[in-house]
Enzyme design. Sequence first.
Site, PDB file in Angstrom:
ATOM      1  N   SER A 144       0.833  -1.192   0.000  1.00 37.10           N
ATOM      2  CA  SER A 144       0.000   0.000   0.000  1.00 37.10           C
ATOM      3  C   SER A 144       0.879   1.257   0.000  1.00 37.10           C
ATOM      4  O   SER A 144       1.702   1.426  -0.896  1.00 37.10           O
ATOM      5  CB  SER A 144      -0.965  -0.049   1.185  1.00 37.10           C
ATOM      6  OG  SER A 144      -1.984   0.913   1.059  1.00 37.10           O
ATOM      7  N   ALA A 145       0.744   2.133   0.994  1.00 36.58           N
ATOM      8  CA  ALA A 145       1.638   3.289   1.058  1.00 36.58           C
ATOM      9  C   ALA A 145       3.093   2.845   1.096  1.00 36.58           C
ATOM     10  O   ALA A 145       3.973   3.470   0.487  1.00 36.58           O
ATOM     11  CB  ALA A 145       1.314   4.133   2.282  1.00 36.58           C
TER      12      ALA A 145
END
Length: 307
Positions: A144-145
């Site tokens: 994700s991030a």
Amino acid sequence: MSKEQRARIDAMMRQPRPEGPRSVEELRAGFKALMARMIVPDGIRVTQTTLGNRSALHVEPGNGPRAGTILYFHGGGFVFGSPETALPLTGQLVARTGFTAYSVDYRLAPEHPFPAAIEDTLNAYRALLDTGMDPSTIAFAGDSAGGGLTVTTCLAARDAGLPLPAAIVAFSPGLDATRTGESMDTKEGIDPIFTRKAVEHTGAMYLAGADPHQPLLSPAVLADLTGFPPLLIQVGTNEILLDDSTRLAARGRAVGVDVILDVTADVPHVFQSFAGILDEADEALDRAALFLGQRLRAGNAASVSAT
């Protein structure tokens, strides 16, 4: 394929949530509770250490590591998450590869907005190199991030004149703060986890007014990936962030980067977290482990001592 498993996970991720934007404290507590339900594999050793002046988890296989190191960056929209919430993923990679991993506790927004996270992950990589570790024995991985950070940290390392790692593995990476991917709209409602409104809410905390039209914030549309190491991107079709992955893969291929774009049907964001529950998660992690094993060669894999 596991149609029933995928349907159960989709239903689980669609359970009702409070209306309206949630506070930072609520986001962090909710994500911690969700990730506590995931399976951490047996047979790994986990210790606290420090890397680049940030705390980190050192994760090792129980039967002794192979020469190779994974530098892991956790997910959480740059606002929540920690090395502990990412342990199901970090542990799975360690268990499947036999490599050591360090998972970095980088600073979070809104207390520490862009570029604090990249500064911390770059410092962690620099700390590994400063021990004499050969970059050919290091891979970046993240979700994700944190998947986005695998790319932006590599950009920052190249800009700093550092040697680049041997490989990158990105699970459902967030790679476009401009939010211009078509999937942001075409997958709205199909994605059981995210909406455009939700990612823009947390994204604004990380941006803190910064212009998203820059490579370190939107590499999928603006980064020059020339000279990048081999890259494995894994993503699901049910993600509003799907086009972050497809566009980055295209940018890499255009400048001669070895890119594997690994798209799994009907699975949600960071579906690899459901290892032991979802067959596709275990299969994807096996492919990631094979990729890492092929790309990291034995070398001067010096260990990093806790400080």
